[in-house]
Design a protein around this motif. Structure first.
Motif, PDB file in Angstrom:
ATOM      1  N   ALA A   1     -11.438   9.532  -4.865  1.00  0.00           N
ATOM      2  CA  ALA A   1     -10.740   8.591  -5.732  1.00  0.00           C
ATOM      3  C   ALA A   1      -9.258   8.512  -5.358  1.00  0.00           C
ATOM      4  O   ALA A   1      -8.676   7.425  -5.338  1.00  0.00           O
ATOM      5  CB  ALA A   1     -10.907   8.998  -7.195  1.00  0.00           C
ATOM      6  N   ASP A   2      -8.636   9.653  -5.053  1.00  0.00           N
ATOM      7  CA  ASP A   2      -7.227   9.661  -4.638  1.00  0.00           C
ATOM      8  C   ASP A   2      -7.038   8.889  -3.335  1.00  0.00           C
ATOM      9  O   ASP A   2      -6.082   8.130  -3.186  1.00  0.00           O
ATOM     10  CB  ASP A   2      -6.716  11.092  -4.471  1.00  0.00           C
ATOM     11  N   TRP A   3      -7.949   9.099  -2.399  1.00  0.00           N
ATOM     12  CA  TRP A   3      -7.858   8.399  -1.112  1.00  0.00           C
ATOM     13  C   TRP A   3      -8.007   6.891  -1.312  1.00  0.00           C
ATOM     14  O   TRP A   3      -7.253   6.111  -0.737  1.00  0.00           O
ATOM     15  CB  TRP A   3      -8.937   8.918  -0.159  1.00  0.00           C
ATOM     16  N   LEU A   4      -8.959   6.490  -2.145  1.00  0.00           N
ATOM     17  CA  LEU A   4      -9.149   5.064  -2.412  1.00  0.00           C
ATOM     18  C   LEU A   4      -7.924   4.464  -3.097  1.00  0.00           C
ATOM     19  O   LEU A   4      -7.554   3.320  -2.825  1.00  0.00           O
ATOM     20  CB  LEU A   4     -10.391   4.839  -3.277  1.00  0.00           C
ATOM     21  N   GLU A   5      -7.292   5.235  -3.962  1.00  0.00           N
ATOM     22  CA  GLU A   5      -6.096   4.742  -4.632  1.00  0.00           C
ATOM     23  C   GLU A   5      -4.966   4.521  -3.626  1.00  0.00           C
ATOM     24  O   GLU A   5      -4.278   3.497  -3.665  1.00  0.00           O
ATOM     25  CB  GLU A   5      -5.655   5.736  -5.702  1.00  0.00           C
ATOM     26  N   LYS A   6      -4.785   5.448  -2.704  1.00  0.00           N
ATOM     27  CA  LYS A   6      -3.757   5.293  -1.669  1.00  0.00           C
ATOM     28  C   LYS A   6      -4.064   4.104  -0.758  1.00  0.00           C
ATOM     29  O   LYS A   6      -3.164   3.353  -0.381  1.00  0.00           O
ATOM     30  CB  LYS A   6      -3.632   6.571  -0.852  1.00  0.00           C
ATOM     31  N   MET A   7      -5.323   3.931  -0.418  1.00  0.00           N
ATOM     32  CA  MET A   7      -5.713   2.800   0.425  1.00  0.00           C
ATOM     33  C   MET A   7      -5.498   1.474  -0.310  1.00  0.00           C
ATOM     34  O   MET A   7      -5.118   0.481   0.311  1.00  0.00           O
ATOM     35  CB  MET A   7      -7.172   2.922   0.856  1.00  0.00           C
ATOM     36  N   SER A   8      -5.728   1.458  -1.603  1.00  0.00           N
ATOM     37  CA  SER A   8      -5.544   0.218  -2.350  1.00  0.00           C
ATOM     38  C   SER A   8      -4.080  -0.190  -2.370  1.00  0.00           C
ATOM     39  O   SER A   8      -3.756  -1.362  -2.187  1.00  0.00           O
ATOM     40  CB  SER A   8      -6.078   0.363  -3.774  1.00  0.00           C
ATOM     41  N   VAL A   9      -3.193   0.784  -2.543  1.00  0.00           N
ATOM     42  CA  VAL A   9      -1.762   0.473  -2.543  1.00  0.00           C
ATOM     43  C   VAL A   9      -1.322  -0.007  -1.167  1.00  0.00           C
ATOM     44  O   VAL A   9      -0.594  -1.000  -1.041  1.00  0.00           O
ATOM     45  CB  VAL A   9      -0.945   1.708  -2.985  1.00  0.00           C
ATOM     46  N   ALA A  10      -1.783   0.667  -0.130  1.00  0.00           N
ATOM     47  CA  ALA A  10      -1.404   0.283   1.237  1.00  0.00           C
ATOM     48  C   ALA A  10      -1.932  -1.112   1.584  1.00  0.00           C
ATOM     49  O   ALA A  10      -1.208  -1.929   2.145  1.00  0.00           O
ATOM     50  CB  ALA A  10      -1.927   1.307   2.233  1.00  0.00           C
ATOM     51  N   ALA A  11      -3.172  -1.388   1.250  1.00  0.00           N
ATOM     52  CA  ALA A  11      -3.762  -2.689   1.589  1.00  0.00           C
ATOM     53  C   ALA A  11      -3.068  -3.818   0.839  1.00  0.00           C
ATOM     54  O   ALA A  11      -2.786  -4.872   1.406  1.00  0.00           O
ATOM     55  CB  ALA A  11      -5.259  -2.692   1.270  1.00  0.00           C
ATOM     56  N   ARG A  12      -2.771  -3.593  -0.438  1.00  0.00           N
ATOM     57  CA  ARG A  12      -2.080  -4.635  -1.196  1.00  0.00           C
ATOM     58  C   ARG A  12      -0.671  -4.851  -0.671  1.00  0.00           C
ATOM     59  O   ARG A  12      -0.216  -5.990  -0.562  1.00  0.00           O
ATOM     60  CB  ARG A  12      -2.054  -4.290  -2.681  1.00  0.00           C
ATOM     61  N   ALA A  13       0.033  -3.779  -0.326  1.00  0.00           N
ATOM     62  CA  ALA A  13       1.394  -3.915   0.188  1.00  0.00           C
ATOM     63  C   ALA A  13       1.413  -4.677   1.507  1.00  0.00           C
ATOM     64  O   ALA A  13       2.226  -5.585   1.707  1.00  0.00           O
ATOM     65  CB  ALA A  13       2.034  -2.539   0.360  1.00  0.00           C
ATOM     66  N   VAL A  14       0.511  -4.337   2.403  1.00  0.00           N
ATOM     67  CA  VAL A  14       0.443  -5.038   3.690  1.00  0.00           C
ATOM     68  C   VAL A  14       0.089  -6.510   3.463  1.00  0.00           C
ATOM     69  O   VAL A  14       0.684  -7.400   4.064  1.00  0.00           O
ATOM     70  CB  VAL A  14      -0.578  -4.356   4.632  1.00  0.00           C
ATOM     71  N   GLY A  15      -0.869  -6.763   2.583  1.00  0.00           N
ATOM     72  CA  GLY A  15      -1.266  -8.140   2.304  1.00  0.00           C
ATOM     73  C   GLY A  15      -0.140  -8.965   1.713  1.00  0.00           C
ATOM     74  O   GLY A  15       0.075 -10.109   2.092  1.00  0.00           O
TER      75      GLY A  15
ATOM     76  N   PHE B   1       3.268  -8.287   1.821  1.00  0.00           N
ATOM     77  CA  PHE B   1       4.446  -8.408   2.681  1.00  0.00           C
ATOM     78  C   PHE B   1       4.182  -9.226   3.938  1.00  0.00           C
ATOM     79  O   PHE B   1       5.110  -9.787   4.509  1.00  0.00           O
ATOM     80  CB  PHE B   1       5.009  -7.033   3.040  1.00  0.00           C
ATOM     81  N   GLN B   2       2.946  -9.310   4.369  1.00  0.00           N
ATOM     82  CA  GLN B   2       2.633 -10.144   5.520  1.00  0.00           C
ATOM     83  C   GLN B   2       2.210 -11.554   5.100  1.00  0.00           C
ATOM     84  O   GLN B   2       1.929 -12.387   5.941  1.00  0.00           O
ATOM     85  CB  GLN B   2       1.542  -9.499   6.373  1.00  0.00           C
ATOM     86  N   GLY B   3       2.165 -11.793   3.810  1.00  0.00           N
ATOM     87  CA  GLY B   3       1.828 -13.120   3.304  1.00  0.00           C
ATOM     88  C   GLY B   3       0.373 -13.493   3.507  1.00  0.00           C
ATOM     89  O   GLY B   3       0.044 -14.677   3.588  1.00  0.00           O
ATOM     90  N   MET B   4      -0.490 -12.501   3.586  1.00  0.00           N
ATOM     91  CA  MET B   4      -1.917 -12.766   3.795  1.00  0.00           C
ATOM     92  C   MET B   4      -2.709 -12.213   2.608  1.00  0.00           C
ATOM     93  O   MET B   4      -2.539 -11.057   2.240  1.00  0.00           O
ATOM     94  CB  MET B   4      -2.406 -12.104   5.080  1.00  0.00           C
TER      95      MET B   4
END
Length: 49
Positions: A6-20, A22-25
């Motif tokens: 669950a912790d790993w998925l939470e970190k991945m969710s933050v990273a994926a949303r941030a990349v999406g 900030f890159q406008g995708m």
């Protein structure tokens, strides 16, 4: 083990949303939200500790 997943998925969710965002995708936002929902589900299943 569920807590670590669950912790790993939470970190991945933050990273994926941030990349999406900030890159406008939008492609990164939706997997990020899916990871977040999975994280919540596992945290609830594991007792929410």
């Amino acid at each position: 083990m569920l807590k670590r997943t669950a912790d790993w998925l939470e970190k991945m969710s933050v990273a994926a949303r941030a990349v999406g965002i900030f890159q406008g995708m939008g492609y990164g936002v939706f997997p990020g939200l899916a990871c977040f929902v999975g994280s919540l589900s596992l945290a609830q299943k594991g007792g929410g500790q």
